[in-house]
Design a protein around this motif. Structure first.
Motif, mmCIF file in Angstrom:
data_model
loop_
_atom_site.group_PDB
_atom_site.id
_atom_site.type_symbol
_atom_site.label_atom_id
_atom_site.label_comp_id
_atom_site.label_asym_id
_atom_site.label_seq_id
_atom_site.Cartn_x
_atom_site.Cartn_y
_atom_site.Cartn_z
ATOM 1 N N CYS A 34 -9.446 -31.557 10.531
ATOM 2 C CA CYS A 34 -8.585 -30.439 10.914
ATOM 3 C C CYS A 34 -9.420 -29.344 11.569
ATOM 4 O O CYS A 34 -10.650 -29.342 11.479
ATOM 5 N N GLU A 35 -8.744 -28.428 12.228
ATOM 6 C CA GLU A 35 -9.429 -27.363 12.932
ATOM 7 C C GLU A 35 -8.611 -26.077 12.858
ATOM 8 O O GLU A 35 -7.403 -26.105 12.616
ATOM 9 N N VAL A 36 -9.285 -24.959 13.064
ATOM 10 C CA VAL A 36 -8.629 -23.657 13.040
ATOM 11 C C VAL A 36 -8.073 -23.354 14.427
ATOM 12 O O VAL A 36 -8.750 -23.555 15.438
ATOM 13 N N ARG A 37 -6.825 -22.856 14.444
ATOM 14 C CA ARG A 37 -6.201 -22.461 15.696
ATOM 15 C C ARG A 37 -5.616 -21.060 15.572
ATOM 16 O O ARG A 37 -5.447 -20.542 14.480
ATOM 17 N N GLU A 38 -5.296 -20.496 16.714
ATOM 18 C CA GLU A 38 -4.751 -19.137 16.768
ATOM 19 C C GLU A 38 -3.226 -19.135 16.697
ATOM 20 O O GLU A 38 -2.564 -20.091 17.097
ATOM 21 N N SER A 39 -2.701 -18.032 16.199
ATOM 22 C CA SER A 39 -1.262 -17.773 16.295
ATOM 23 C C SER A 39 -1.075 -16.266 16.429
ATOM 24 O O SER A 39 -2.013 -15.489 16.217
ATOM 25 N N GLU A 40 0.133 -15.861 16.742
ATOM 26 C CA GLU A 40 0.418 -14.432 16.854
ATOM 27 C C GLU A 40 0.960 -13.935 15.526
ATOM 28 O O GLU A 40 1.908 -14.492 14.968
ATOM 29 N N PHE A 41 0.353 -12.881 15.007
ATOM 30 C CA PHE A 41 0.775 -12.303 13.732
ATOM 31 C C PHE A 41 0.939 -10.803 13.920
ATOM 32 O O PHE A 41 -0.035 -10.103 14.199
ATOM 33 N N ASP A 42 2.165 -10.318 13.770
ATOM 34 C CA ASP A 42 2.459 -8.892 13.947
ATOM 35 C C ASP A 42 1.946 -8.368 15.284
ATOM 36 O O ASP A 42 1.367 -7.267 15.376
ATOM 37 N N GLY A 43 2.119 -9.172 16.321
ATOM 38 C CA GLY A 43 1.783 -8.718 17.664
ATOM 39 C C GLY A 43 0.334 -8.897 18.062
ATOM 40 O O GLY A 43 -0.042 -8.554 19.183
ATOM 41 N N THR A 44 -0.504 -9.424 17.162
ATOM 42 C CA THR A 44 -1.909 -9.649 17.498
ATOM 43 C C THR A 44 -2.277 -11.109 17.250
ATOM 44 O O THR A 44 -1.595 -11.821 16.512
ATOM 45 N N LYS A 45 -3.361 -11.540 17.851
ATOM 46 C CA LYS A 45 -3.822 -12.916 17.693
ATOM 47 C C LYS A 45 -4.705 -13.031 16.451
ATOM 48 O O LYS A 45 -5.575 -12.194 16.208
#
Length: 259
Positions: A157-168
């Motif tokens: 598995c790997e770490v990925r980005e998402s948007e949380f409260d308007g920030t990455k």
């Protein structure tokens, strides 16, 4: 493929958490009649995996992996009172499969939560919760921690980005091909013995919301820390047809939410 919403009355529901919503320490585990809204598909209620099962992933577990697998497998067997004749990851899968066939959905989720509480002592989890209240750092920490220390359970598995409260934020764990789902070949075991139980356990013990989104086509999964999971009735995982390849648990499939 045409799909329609239908209502089914199930008197012995083993899979749908709509009948037995997750709740710890229930005193009554007996199945009860319930009405379930399900997505029925026509004409076929099972899916064929497009090449994903043609080649089974081979894992070369190191000493840490083997120790962790055996520890979790033994805790599961202690909790359920069921014994596996196999060792290693095959033993864990067999013990999970027996629990899945023997207990209803509510019992399955309770038993897995109890197993996780035995495997990961409450004082340690409480200390982690106190040190890491919900924050960007905590969400990203849990994501990195999962990829390093739990690959033996879920696969690479790997770490990925998402948007949380308007920030990455780097708060998503992308599991490339879930080892547990591949080992069980069962949608119901994924949703009840992994997704629902893990989401509840992590939220309750670490104070961290978690939304697990399995992809049953390629067996990948995204775990988003800090994100509340949807209600079961709105969760796409619970309108997924059973796999055609799943034979061992075929009897239970008549009670899937997709039926």
């Amino acid at each position: 493929m045409d799909a329609k919403l239908s209502v089914v009355v199930q008197h012995h529901c083993h899979l749908s958490p709509l009948c037995h919503p997750p709740h710890k320490h229930r005193s009554d585990h007996s199945p009860s009649p319930c009405v379930v809204a399900v997505l029925s598909r026509s004409p076929d209620k099972s899916v064929e995996l497009s090449g994903t099962m043609a080649s089974r992933t081979v894992y070369k577990d190191n000493w840490f992996d083997r120790a962790a697998i055996n520890h979790l497998s033994q805790r599961l067997q202690e909790t359920t009172g069921l014994r596996s004749r196999k060792s290693g990851y095959d033993g864990l899968v067999e013990a999970a499969g027996v629990a899945y066939r023997k207990f209803n959905s509510s019992q399955q989720q309770d038993l897995i939560i109890q197993t996780l509480e035995k495997a990961f002592p409450r004082p340690i989890l409480s200390a982690i919760r106190a040190l890491l209240p919900q924050s960007k750092f905590a969400r990203e920490f849990f994501a990195v921690f999962t990829t390093i220390f739990f690959a033996w359970l879920v696969g690479p598995c790997e770490v990925r980005e998402s948007e949380f409260d308007g920030t990455k934020e780097k708060n998503v764990v992308h599991i490339k091909k879930c080892r547990f789902l591949e080992g069980t070949n069962c949608v119901g075991m994924c949703t009840n013995l992994c997704k629902m139980s893990s989401q509840e356990f992590i939220k309750d013990s670490l104070g961290m919301p978690l939304n697990m989104v399995p992809n049953f086509d390629d067996m990948s999964c995204d775990m988003t820390f800090g994100q509340e999971p949807p209600l079961v009735i709105n969760d796409p995982a619970f309108v997924q047809p059973c796999y055609k390849i799943c034979k061992e648990n075929k009897k239970n499939h008549k009670n899937c939410t997709s039926q």
